[in-house]
Design a protein around this motif. Structure first.
Motif, short mmCIF file in Angstrom:
data_model
loop_
_atom_site.label_atom_id
_atom_site.label_comp_id
_atom_site.label_asym_id
_atom_site.label_seq_id
_atom_site.Cartn_x
_atom_site.Cartn_y
_atom_site.Cartn_z
N LEU A 95 -1.81 6.66 1.67
CA LEU A 95 -1.03 5.42 1.58
C LEU A 95 0.47 5.70 1.55
O LEU A 95 1.28 4.81 1.78
CB LEU A 95 -1.50 4.58 0.38
CG LEU A 95 -2.98 4.15 0.52
CD1 LEU A 95 -3.47 3.40 -0.70
CD2 LEU A 95 -3.22 3.31 1.78
N ARG B 268 -7.97 -0.14 -1.57
CA ARG B 268 -7.04 0.93 -1.18
C ARG B 268 -7.76 1.92 -0.25
O ARG B 268 -7.17 2.45 0.69
CB ARG B 268 -6.50 1.66 -2.42
CG ARG B 268 -5.58 0.77 -3.26
CD ARG B 268 -5.09 1.49 -4.49
NE ARG B 268 -4.19 2.59 -4.17
CZ ARG B 268 -4.03 3.67 -4.92
NH1 ARG B 268 -4.72 3.82 -6.02
NH2 ARG B 268 -3.20 4.61 -4.56
N LEU C 47 -6.17 9.01 -1.50
CA LEU C 47 -5.58 7.67 -1.35
C LEU C 47 -4.07 7.72 -1.47
O LEU C 47 -3.34 7.11 -0.67
CB LEU C 47 -6.15 6.72 -2.41
CG LEU C 47 -7.63 6.36 -2.29
CD1 LEU C 47 -8.06 5.44 -3.42
CD2 LEU C 47 -7.92 5.70 -0.94
#
Ligand code: SF4
Length: 373
Positions: A286, A34, A282
């Motif tokens: 994302l 990720r 993250l």
């Protein structure tokens, strides 16, 4: 001015050392995929490649990534930050988790400098600092890197609880014996939120007193100078031609790009810092959201004052001419009275063109900054 430096923060560490308050995730390599996707996305927002003269992979421990993941990361970063001819590319590493194959990979990818978190050559001190490497591992990594033609910088920590001046001398001598090209020495600080902070509050750890801290700093300066290292910044020493060009961009007040959790960039007088928590970074990246947690827009005068404070950290000092060129401010109009006061106190020298820290000024340099900002 077009930024020619880029920083990439790689937050992974095997465990968190007791004194560390960096933006780190311990034992969470499961997040690596990720993280790579997030970095690819963050860098793609640059829209066009930004060639750099210096690239720095810091952490955390960049070499905690599996070699294949590191290679993928490097490919992505070099796509957005191609290296200009003669560029410097530094990668931080932990002596505990780097092997010959990894070092060869770094060299093949074009890394030009290894910054090794060695900290000490005393097994006892390393244990106290909660580091996971042994002194022998440092020697092995330095020898292996040098055999591949990779210059090495060693980080050392001093003024740890119970440490004597003689023990610090042993560390300095051991570091020099390995023949590194660069050495950084840091005094241990107790940062809020760390394990060391709580242990000090409970009375389990006692820091070195001021007199000993000063003696240790002076010992480092004298020992490393005598060994041919140039003391070029408060905490940094280099053999000729081996200064950290990347870190010099910070101290010279130049602009730089950055990506990753907790990474700070400085562009057009604006300092932005990404979210320090890796999981928040993250999640935001994302989801296509901005990772920026703090934004600080400096006025032209604010930028000039910062440039002065950072510039004084360099032993070359601040040149009136270069300062005016860089900031459009006259050093004397901006801070004349304070600078004259510091000269009278013996903390600075002034030859009419250049202002530099004296030995006394070096000892209290962190306290001078707020007076000049
Ligand atoms: S290895 Fe370095 S970055 Fe990682 S926890 Fe220890 S001090 Fe912090």
């Amino acid at each position: 001015m077009v930024p020619r430096s880029a920083y990439l923060h790689v937050p992974f560490c095997r465990h968190r050392c007791g004194y560390c308050n960096f933006a780190v995730v311990a034992g969470r390599l499961d997040l690596a995929r990720r993280y790579l996707a997030a970095i690819e996305r963050e860098l793609s927002w640059l829209e066009t490649p930004r060639p750099v003269e210096t690239l720095y992979f810091g952490g955390g421990t960049p070499t905690q990534l599996l070699p294949a993941d590191f290679a993928r990361l490097a490919e992505c970063v070099l796509k957005w930050h191609p290296l200009l001819p003669g560029a410097e590319w530094t990668v931080e590493a932990n002596p505990a988790d780097i092997n010959a194959e990894y070092l060869r990979l770094l060299v093949q990818l074009g890394v030009t400098r290894l910054s090794l978190g060695s900290q000490s050559f005393s097994a006892h001190k390393l244990k106290l600092l909660e580091r996971d490497h042994a002194p022998e591992q440092i020697a092995w990594v330095v020898a292996e890197a040098q055999s591949l033609g990779l210059p090495v910088s060693l980080d050392l920590i001093f003024a740890t609880p119970g440490e004597t001046l003689a023990e610090w001398q042993v560390d300095l001598t051991a570091a020099l014996a390995l023949g590194p090209q660069h050495i950084s020495t840091y005094e241990l600080t107790f940062e809020k939120g760390t394990n060391f902070w709580s242990r000090r509050l409970r009375g389990e750890l006692v820091g070195a007193d001021e007199e000993l801290q000063r003696a240790m700093y002076e010992l480092a300066i004298d020992t490393l100078n005598s060994a041919g290292f140039e003391h070029y910044e408060v905490s940094n020493y280099a053999l000729p031609g081996h200064r950290s060009r990347h870190n010099e961009t910070y101290w010279m007040g130049n602009e730089y790009l950055a990506a990753g959790p907790g990474a700070a960039r400085y562009l057009n007088g604006v300092r932005e810092t990404n979210h320090r928590s890796t999981t928040t970074y993250l999640k935001r990246m994302l989801a296509g959201e901005s990772p920026v947690a703090e934004r600080d827009e400096l006025s032209p005068e604010g930028r000039a004052r910062e440039c002065l404070v950072f510039g004084l950290r360099r032993l070359d000092g601040v040149s009136r001419h270069a300062f005016q060129e860089h900031t459009s401010f006259s050093l004397d109009e901006l801070a004349g009275p304070k600078l004259r006061e510091f000269v009278q106190l013996g903390l600075l020298t002034d030859d009419g063109e250049c202002i530099k820290l004296t030995r006394e000024g070096l000892m209290i340099c962190d306290a001078l900054g707020p007076a000049l900002l």
